[in-house]
Design a protein around this motif. Sequence first.
Motif, PDB file in Angstrom:
ATOM      1  N   LEU A  47       0.823  -1.204   0.000  1.00 18.99           N
ATOM      2  CA  LEU A  47       0.000   0.000   0.000  1.00 18.99           C
ATOM      3  C   LEU A  47       0.860   1.258   0.000  1.00 18.99           C
ATOM      4  CD1 LEU A  47      -2.834   1.239   0.187  1.00 18.99           C
ATOM      5  CD2 LEU A  47      -2.664   1.057   2.676  1.00 18.99           C
ATOM      6  N   ILE A  48       1.918   1.282   0.802  1.00 17.14           N
ATOM      7  CA  ILE A  48       2.784   2.457   0.871  1.00 17.14           C
ATOM      8  C   ILE A  48       3.643   2.581  -0.380  1.00 17.14           C
ATOM      9  CG2 ILE A  48       4.725   3.478   2.138  1.00 17.14           C
ATOM     10  CD1 ILE A  48       3.547   2.292   4.684  1.00 17.14           C
ATOM     11  N   ALA A  49       4.200   1.451  -0.851  1.00 17.27           N
ATOM     12  CA  ALA A  49       5.083   1.507  -2.018  1.00 17.27           C
ATOM     13  C   ALA A  49       4.342   1.945  -3.273  1.00 17.27           C
ATOM     14  CB  ALA A  49       5.734   0.149  -2.241  1.00 17.27           C
ATOM     15  N   SER A  50       3.059   1.632  -3.358  1.00 13.54           N
ATOM     16  CA  SER A  50       2.299   2.028  -4.548  1.00 13.54           C
ATOM     17  C   SER A  50       2.082   3.531  -4.631  1.00 13.54           C
ATOM     18  CB  SER A  50       0.949   1.312  -4.568  1.00 13.54           C
ATOM     19  OG  SER A  50       0.166   1.684  -3.449  1.00 13.54           O
ATOM     20  N   THR A  51       2.272   4.247  -3.525  1.00 14.54           N
ATOM     21  CA  THR A  51       2.120   5.710  -3.550  1.00 14.54           C
ATOM     22  C   THR A  51       3.375   6.420  -4.033  1.00 14.54           C
ATOM     23  OG1 THR A  51       2.877   5.989  -1.249  1.00 14.54           O
ATOM     24  CG2 THR A  51       0.528   5.543  -1.604  1.00 14.54           C
ATOM     25  N   LYS A  52       4.443   5.675  -4.298  1.00 15.79           N
ATOM     26  CA  LYS A  52       5.720   6.276  -4.667  1.00 15.79           C
ATOM     27  C   LYS A  52       5.968   6.134  -6.160  1.00 15.79           C
ATOM     28  CE  LYS A  52       7.665   5.119  -0.145  1.00 15.79           C
ATOM     29  NZ  LYS A  52       8.756   4.464   0.586  1.00 15.79           N
ATOM     30  N   SER A  53       6.562   7.135  -6.738  1.00 17.22           N
ATOM     31  CA  SER A  53       6.960   7.087  -8.146  1.00 17.22           C
ATOM     32  C   SER A  53       8.169   6.172  -8.284  1.00 17.22           C
ATOM     33  CB  SER A  53       7.292   8.493  -8.638  1.00 17.22           C
ATOM     34  OG  SER A  53       8.423   8.988  -7.948  1.00 17.22           O
ATOM     35  N   PRO A  54       8.512   5.755  -9.508  1.00 18.96           N
ATOM     36  CA  PRO A  54       9.702   4.904  -9.674  1.00 18.96           C
ATOM     37  C   PRO A  54      10.969   5.520  -9.100  1.00 18.96           C
ATOM     38  CG  PRO A  54       8.385   4.884 -11.661  1.00 18.96           C
ATOM     39  CD  PRO A  54       7.763   5.891 -10.764  1.00 18.96           C
ATOM     40  N   ALA A  55      11.105   6.843  -9.173  1.00 19.59           N
ATOM     41  CA  ALA A  55      12.300   7.491  -8.622  1.00 19.59           C
ATOM     42  C   ALA A  55      12.308   7.470  -7.103  1.00 19.59           C
ATOM     43  CB  ALA A  55      12.383   8.933  -9.129  1.00 19.59           C
ATOM     44  N   GLU A  56      11.123   7.453  -6.473  1.00 14.69           N
ATOM     45  CA  GLU A  56      11.036   7.483  -5.019  1.00 14.69           C
ATOM     46  C   GLU A  56      11.043   6.104  -4.393  1.00 14.69           C
ATOM     47  OE1 GLU A  56       8.240  11.460  -4.415  1.00 14.69           O
ATOM     48  OE2 GLU A  56       7.306   9.491  -4.766  1.00 14.69           O
ATOM     49  N   LEU A  57      10.814   5.074  -5.176  1.00 14.54           N
ATOM     50  CA  LEU A  57      10.616   3.741  -4.625  1.00 14.54           C
ATOM     51  C   LEU A  57      11.835   3.268  -3.836  1.00 14.54           C
ATOM     52  CD1 LEU A  57       8.762   1.282  -4.404  1.00 14.54           C
ATOM     53  CD2 LEU A  57       9.749   0.432  -6.532  1.00 14.54           C
ATOM     54  N   PHE A  58      13.041   3.491  -4.360  1.00 12.22           N
ATOM     55  CA  PHE A  58      14.254   3.004  -3.708  1.00 12.22           C
ATOM     56  C   PHE A  58      15.056   4.122  -3.044  1.00 12.22           C
ATOM     57  CE2 PHE A  58      13.434   0.034  -7.241  1.00 12.22           C
ATOM     58  CZ  PHE A  58      13.267  -1.132  -6.504  1.00 12.22           C
ATOM     59  N   THR A  62      11.230   3.162   3.702  1.00 13.95           N
ATOM     60  CA  THR A  62      10.365   2.067   3.262  1.00 13.95           C
ATOM     61  C   THR A  62       8.921   2.262   3.659  1.00 13.95           C
ATOM     62  OG1 THR A  62      12.235   0.549   3.422  1.00 13.95           O
ATOM     63  CG2 THR A  62      10.031  -0.427   3.350  1.00 13.95           C
ATOM     64  N   TYR A  63       8.673   2.628   4.915  1.00  9.90           N
ATOM     65  CA  TYR A  63       7.300   2.699   5.417  1.00  9.90           C
ATOM     66  C   TYR A  63       6.806   4.127   5.580  1.00  9.90           C
ATOM     67  CZ  TYR A  63       7.346  -2.315   6.142  1.00  9.90           C
ATOM     68  OH  TYR A  63       7.397  -3.668   5.932  1.00  9.90           O
ATOM     69  N   LEU A  64       7.342   5.026   4.755  1.00 10.87           N
ATOM     70  CA  LEU A  64       6.833   6.393   4.705  1.00 10.87           C
ATOM     71  C   LEU A  64       6.164   6.622   3.363  1.00 10.87           C
ATOM     72  CD1 LEU A  64       9.650   8.553   6.370  1.00 10.87           C
ATOM     73  CD2 LEU A  64       7.438   7.857   7.330  1.00 10.87           C
ATOM     74  N   PRO A  65       4.851   6.868   3.329  1.00 11.45           N
ATOM     75  CA  PRO A  65       4.167   7.057   2.039  1.00 11.45           C
ATOM     76  C   PRO A  65       4.556   8.375   1.382  1.00 11.45           C
ATOM     77  CG  PRO A  65       2.663   7.498   3.863  1.00 11.45           C
ATOM     78  CD  PRO A  65       3.934   6.977   4.475  1.00 11.45           C
ATOM     79  N   SER A  66       4.313   8.435   0.093  1.00  9.55           N
ATOM     80  CA  SER A  66       4.569   9.656  -0.678  1.00  9.55           C
ATOM     81  C   SER A  66       3.236  10.327  -1.004  1.00  9.55           C
ATOM     82  CB  SER A  66       5.321   9.326  -1.964  1.00  9.55           C
ATOM     83  OG  SER A  66       5.432  10.458  -2.790  1.00  9.55           O
ATOM     84  N   PHE A  67       3.243  11.646  -0.942  1.00 10.44           N
ATOM     85  CA  PHE A  67       2.037  12.423  -1.235  1.00 10.44           C
ATOM     86  C   PHE A  67       2.241  13.318  -2.454  1.00 10.44           C
ATOM     87  CE2 PHE A  67       2.109  11.557   3.336  1.00 10.44           C
ATOM     88  CZ  PHE A  67       0.886  10.920   3.495  1.00 10.44           C
ATOM     89  N   SER A  68       3.128  12.874  -3.340  1.00 15.40           N
ATOM     90  CA  SER A  68       3.442  13.672  -4.532  1.00 15.40           C
ATOM     91  C   SER A  68       2.669  13.205  -5.762  1.00 15.40           C
ATOM     92  CB  SER A  68       4.944  13.611  -4.815  1.00 15.40           C
ATOM     93  OG  SER A  68       5.363  12.265  -5.033  1.00 15.40           O
ATOM     94  N   ALA A  72      -1.394   7.995  -8.496  1.00 12.86           N
ATOM     95  CA  ALA A  72      -2.133   8.335  -9.715  1.00 12.86           C
ATOM     96  C   ALA A  72      -1.254   8.150 -10.945  1.00 12.86           C
ATOM     97  CB  ALA A  72      -2.647   9.771  -9.632  1.00 12.86           C
ATOM     98  N   GLY A  73       0.008   8.546 -10.837  1.00 11.44           N
ATOM     99  CA  GLY A  73       0.915   8.361 -11.970  1.00 11.44           C
ATOM    100  C   GLY A  73       1.174   6.898 -12.272  1.00 11.44           C
ATOM    101  N   ASN A  74       1.298   6.086 -11.223  1.00 11.13           N
ATOM    102  CA  ASN A  74       1.511   4.657 -11.431  1.00 11.13           C
ATOM    103  C   ASN A  74       0.305   4.005 -12.097  1.00 11.13           C
ATOM    104  OD1 ASN A  74       4.058   4.715 -10.259  1.00 11.13           O
ATOM    105  ND2 ASN A  74       3.281   4.248  -8.212  1.00 11.13           N
ATOM    106  N   VAL A  75      -0.900   4.415 -11.684  1.00 13.61           N
ATOM    107  CA  VAL A  75      -2.113   3.862 -12.300  1.00 13.61           C
ATOM    108  C   VAL A  75      -2.187   4.254 -13.776  1.00 13.61           C
ATOM    109  CG1 VAL A  75      -4.635   3.890 -12.267  1.00 13.61           C
ATOM    110  CG2 VAL A  75      -3.374   3.766 -10.123  1.00 13.61           C
TER     111      VAL A  75
END
Length: 297
Positions: A47-58, A62-68, A72-75
């Motif tokens: 759930l948290i990783a899906s909120t991150k863009s490819p650049a933010e994933l790594f 790990t357990y901090l979600p992204s609000f950028s 939506a971009g991944n979908v």
Amino acid sequence: MTAVTAAGSIGRTGASRSGRRRRVALLPTVALVVGALYCIVPTLWILIASTKSPAELFSTETYLPSFSGGLAGNVRDLSSYGGGVYWHWMLNSFLYATIGGLAASTVSACAGYAIAKYAFRGRKLLFNAILAGVLLPQIVLAIPQYLLLSKVGLNDSYASIILPQLFNPYGIYLCRIYAAASVPDSVLEAGRMDGASEFRLFRSVGLRLMGPGLVTVFLLQFIVIWNNFLLPFVMVTSDDKFPLTVGLYSMLRHGADEAALYSLVITGTLLSVIPVIALFLSLQRYWRIDLVTGALK
């Protein structure tokens, strides 16, 4: 003095026993919490990783979600990948799970009802064989099933995934137990005296009384087919026939050369859980009806 000492000893013994009981009662709670964390932590990570863009994933915690707007971009990227092939895979999974679940539930209802309500030679032996099928891992049947279906030219087809799911030993076992408990013999005998055929008794009486149990069988089989990986991986080779499990695996293999696909695979995994949750919530009321009926009985 002796009486006071004895009373104090008894009090200490009672306190020690109470402490032991509390410690023993604490063990199941700890085990339950550990089991819950074991199930929740991977889901929370997805759930948290899906909120991150490819650049933010790594590059982020790990357990901090992204609000950028990463989700939506991944979908959007997932929907455009391969011309929208992800949604085609989801439709395939839905067809496999729905048709296979309904067909397997029907076969299980017929077989379970017959074993529970009819006396015939070899009934016990047949039921024991079905119980043995429950204990048999399905993974050992994948290759024989592939060889059988390839002999008749059904490999790499939709039928090659649906047909092996028709016989569900656990579903037959559940239907047999449920039919024996919920379909009274007196009702069947009254129907026979009124001239009803056996098929009509099964359709009008048996299926209606077994309804909540059949919902459980359908949901279990739906989830098994939805999450099945090995059978479709062995049976089909065309991309347009892949279910979600095999399709996401193929994306993950390509992700070894293209790291941006990892975010799409994670997002696709998250979206694949939504239909199962929706089905569970929509069918939950039938279980409540079943529980109330059991309580009234």
